[in-house]
Design a protein around this motif. Structure first.
Motif, PDB file in Angstrom:
ATOM      1  N   MET A 196     -20.383 -48.735 -26.689  1.00 20.49           N
ATOM      2  CA  MET A 196     -21.648 -48.017 -26.605  1.00 20.49           C
ATOM      3  C   MET A 196     -22.533 -48.681 -25.555  1.00 20.49           C
ATOM      4  N   ILE A 197     -23.124 -47.853 -24.749  1.00 21.27           N
ATOM      5  CA  ILE A 197     -23.947 -48.345 -23.646  1.00 21.27           C
ATOM      6  C   ILE A 197     -25.339 -48.700 -24.162  1.00 21.27           C
ATOM      7  N   GLU A 198     -25.783 -49.890 -23.825  1.00 19.61           N
ATOM      8  CA  GLU A 198     -27.167 -50.329 -24.013  1.00 19.61           C
ATOM      9  C   GLU A 198     -27.564 -51.023 -22.718  1.00 19.61           C
ATOM     10  N   LEU A 199     -28.862 -51.062 -22.417  1.00 17.39           N
ATOM     11  CA  LEU A 199     -29.264 -51.676 -21.162  1.00 17.39           C
ATOM     12  C   LEU A 199     -30.695 -52.175 -21.222  1.00 17.39           C
ATOM     13  N   ASP A 200     -30.979 -53.081 -20.300  1.00 10.70           N
ATOM     14  CA  ASP A 200     -32.321 -53.610 -20.127  1.00 10.70           C
ATOM     15  C   ASP A 200     -32.826 -53.241 -18.746  1.00 10.70           C
ATOM     16  N   THR A 201     -34.134 -53.007 -18.671  1.00 10.90           N
ATOM     17  CA  THR A 201     -34.821 -52.870 -17.391  1.00 10.90           C
ATOM     18  C   THR A 201     -35.771 -54.058 -17.300  1.00 10.90           C
ATOM     19  N   ALA A 202     -36.624 -54.063 -16.311  1.00 11.49           N
ATOM     20  CA  ALA A 202     -37.560 -55.180 -16.168  1.00 11.49           C
ATOM     21  C   ALA A 202     -38.407 -55.368 -17.429  1.00 11.49           C
ATOM     22  N   ARG A 203     -38.848 -54.249 -18.031  1.00 10.29           N
ATOM     23  CA  ARG A 203     -39.762 -54.358 -19.177  1.00 10.29           C
ATOM     24  C   ARG A 203     -39.248 -53.739 -20.463  1.00 10.29           C
ATOM     25  N   LEU A 204     -38.138 -53.017 -20.397  1.00  9.56           N
ATOM     26  CA  LEU A 204     -37.679 -52.228 -21.546  1.00  9.56           C
ATOM     27  C   LEU A 204     -36.261 -52.596 -21.971  1.00  9.56           C
ATOM     28  N   ARG A 205     -35.987 -52.381 -23.230  1.00  6.08           N
ATOM     29  CA  ARG A 205     -34.618 -52.442 -23.759  1.00  6.08           C
ATOM     30  C   ARG A 205     -34.298 -51.041 -24.285  1.00  6.08           C
ATOM     31  N   LEU A 206     -33.234 -50.437 -23.760  1.00  2.57           N
ATOM     32  CA  LEU A 206     -32.742 -49.142 -24.225  1.00  2.57           C
ATOM     33  C   LEU A 206     -31.537 -49.453 -25.094  1.00  2.57           C
ATOM     34  N   ARG A 207     -31.660 -49.178 -26.394  1.00  2.00           N
ATOM     35  CA  ARG A 207     -30.679 -49.674 -27.359  1.00  2.00           C
ATOM     36  C   ARG A 207     -30.371 -48.629 -28.419  1.00  2.00           C
ATOM     37  N   GLN A 208     -29.431 -48.994 -29.283  1.00  2.00           N
ATOM     38  CA  GLN A 208     -29.090 -48.167 -30.433  1.00  2.00           C
ATOM     39  C   GLN A 208     -30.303 -48.077 -31.372  1.00  2.00           C
ATOM     40  N   TRP A 209     -30.276 -47.060 -32.190  1.00  2.00           N
ATOM     41  CA  TRP A 209     -31.349 -46.867 -33.169  1.00  2.00           C
ATOM     42  C   TRP A 209     -31.140 -47.772 -34.372  1.00  2.00           C
ATOM     43  N   ARG A 210     -32.256 -48.233 -34.944  1.00  2.00           N
ATOM     44  CA  ARG A 210     -32.247 -49.079 -36.145  1.00  2.00           C
ATOM     45  C   ARG A 210     -33.094 -48.410 -37.223  1.00  2.00           C
ATOM     46  N   GLU A 211     -32.830 -48.758 -38.455  1.00  2.00           N
ATOM     47  CA  GLU A 211     -33.595 -48.176 -39.577  1.00  2.00           C
ATOM     48  C   GLU A 211     -35.106 -48.354 -39.404  1.00  2.00           C
ATOM     49  N   PRO A 212     -35.586 -49.530 -38.964  1.00  2.00           N
ATOM     50  CA  PRO A 212     -37.047 -49.674 -38.808  1.00  2.00           C
ATOM     51  C   PRO A 212     -37.667 -48.767 -37.744  1.00  2.00           C
ATOM     52  N   ASP A 213     -36.853 -48.122 -36.897  1.00  2.00           N
ATOM     53  CA  ASP A 213     -37.375 -47.205 -35.877  1.00  2.00           C
ATOM     54  C   ASP A 213     -37.819 -45.876 -36.481  1.00  2.00           C
TER      55      ASP A 213
ATOM     56  N   ARG B   1     -19.428 -40.536 -27.920  1.00  2.00           N
ATOM     57  CA  ARG B   1     -19.221 -40.648 -26.480  1.00  2.00           C
ATOM     58  C   ARG B   1     -19.833 -41.885 -25.839  1.00  2.00           C
ATOM     59  N   GLY B   2     -20.530 -42.713 -26.622  1.00  2.00           N
ATOM     60  CA  GLY B   2     -21.055 -43.965 -26.089  1.00  2.00           C
ATOM     61  C   GLY B   2     -22.427 -43.881 -25.465  1.00  2.00           C
ATOM     62  N   TRP B   3     -23.021 -42.686 -25.403  1.00  4.38           N
ATOM     63  CA  TRP B   3     -24.351 -42.520 -24.816  1.00  4.38           C
ATOM     64  C   TRP B   3     -25.068 -41.358 -25.497  1.00  4.38           C
ATOM     65  N   SER B   4     -26.386 -41.402 -25.434  1.00  2.00           N
ATOM     66  CA  SER B   4     -27.243 -40.364 -26.003  1.00  2.00           C
ATOM     67  C   SER B   4     -28.681 -40.735 -25.659  1.00  2.00           C
ATOM     68  N   ASN B   5     -29.604 -40.434 -26.556  1.00  2.00           N
ATOM     69  CA  ASN B   5     -30.994 -40.855 -26.393  1.00  2.00           C
ATOM     70  C   ASN B   5     -31.161 -42.228 -27.038  1.00  2.00           C
ATOM     71  N   TRP B   6     -31.542 -43.198 -26.219  1.00  2.00           N
ATOM     72  CA  TRP B   6     -31.722 -44.562 -26.688  1.00  2.00           C
ATOM     73  C   TRP B   6     -33.099 -44.760 -27.310  1.00  2.00           C
ATOM     74  N   ALA B   7     -33.165 -45.594 -28.323  1.00  2.00           N
ATOM     75  CA  ALA B   7     -34.446 -46.108 -28.781  1.00  2.00           C
ATOM     76  C   ALA B   7     -34.937 -47.063 -27.692  1.00  2.00           C
ATOM     77  N   VAL B   8     -36.235 -47.053 -27.427  1.00  2.00           N
ATOM     78  CA  VAL B   8     -36.800 -47.914 -26.386  1.00  2.00           C
ATOM     79  C   VAL B   8     -37.751 -48.901 -27.029  1.00  2.00           C
ATOM     80  N   GLU B   9     -37.568 -50.149 -26.663  1.00  2.00           N
ATOM     81  CA  GLU B   9     -38.497 -51.180 -27.130  1.00  2.00           C
ATOM     82  C   GLU B   9     -38.991 -51.979 -25.939  1.00  2.00           C
ATOM     83  N   LEU B  10     -40.180 -52.542 -26.090  1.00  2.00           N
ATOM     84  CA  LEU B  10     -40.724 -53.442 -25.073  1.00  2.00           C
ATOM     85  C   LEU B  10     -40.002 -54.769 -25.190  1.00  2.00           C
ATOM     86  N   ARG B  11     -39.471 -55.264 -24.097  1.00  2.17           N
ATOM     87  CA  ARG B  11     -38.770 -56.549 -24.132  1.00  2.17           C
ATOM     88  C   ARG B  11     -39.714 -57.690 -24.482  1.00  2.17           C
ATOM     89  N   SER B  12     -40.974 -57.568 -24.072  1.00  2.00           N
ATOM     90  CA  SER B  12     -41.937 -58.653 -24.289  1.00  2.00           C
ATOM     91  C   SER B  12     -42.293 -58.844 -25.758  1.00  2.00           C
TER      92      SER B  12
END
Length: 182
Positions: free
Chosen positions: A1-18, A58-69
């Motif tokens: 499953m694809i997850e990724l980081d940008t300069a300020r964001l983490r695009l990741r799998q969904w978690r229950e607290p989301d 398929r390994g991709w979809s809409n990612w949950a987004v969190e602030l890396r900071s």
């Protein structure tokens, strides 16, 4: 499953607290201004469940987004195959929805650029679309900032009632060759 980081964001799998903050976003009239209705908690949870199933499939979809900071959940950005048959189907759409307090800081643009990169460089798509109500100038501006072009192929969105001012949608698109030269 694809997850990724940008300069300020983490695009990741969904978690229950989301689930709770996502439901709160979907119940915010400002966030949902260009959608036909607010979403209930059940509908919001159903979206997360569907996206999690797509990640498994398929390994991709809409990612949950969190602030890396801070690790704070702020919304979603991702790639999806629209559920409805649209005039330009089949297609893959880049989309986003962020909590209102995170608007105007470039997060949608940053996340959507990362999603395009995944779509073209990892998944191997030939083109990616995005669409919204013709009235949604903020999302249209994001589409333009990430290099997408208005196709001038406006359409009536079948999921929005006839007579609604939100029914008329615009279609933006970017091709792999345009991405590679941008």
């Amino acid at each position: 499953m694809i997850e990724l980081d940008t300069a300020r964001l983490r695009l990741r799998q969904w978690r229950e607290p989301d689930r709770a903050p996502f439901a709160a976003m979907n119940a915010d009239p400002a966030v949902m201004e260009f959608f036909p209705a607010l979403q209930s908690r059940a509908a919001s949870d159903a979206s997360i469940d569907a996206w999690q199933a797509q990640f498994q499939e398929r390994g991709w979809s809409n990612w949950a987004v969190e602030l890396r900071s801070t690790g704070s959940f702020i919304g979603f950005v991702g790639l999806s195959i629209p559920r409805r048959l649209l005039p330009f189907s089949p297609c893959v759409e880049v989309g986003w929805r962020l909590a209102r307090e995170h608007w105007g800081q470039g997060f949608a643009t940053e996340g959507a650029r990362a999603a395009l990169r995944v779509g073209f460089e990892q998944i191997g798509l030939d083109d990616i679309v995005s669409f919204t109500s013709v009235l949604n100038v903020r999302s249209r501006a994001v589409m333009e900032r990430i290099g997408m072009h208005d196709t001038h192929q406006d359409f009536e969105h079948p999921g929005i009632p006839e007579g609604s001012p939100l029914r008329r949608h615009c279609l933006y698109r970017i091709f792999r060759g345009q991405w590679e030269t941008s």
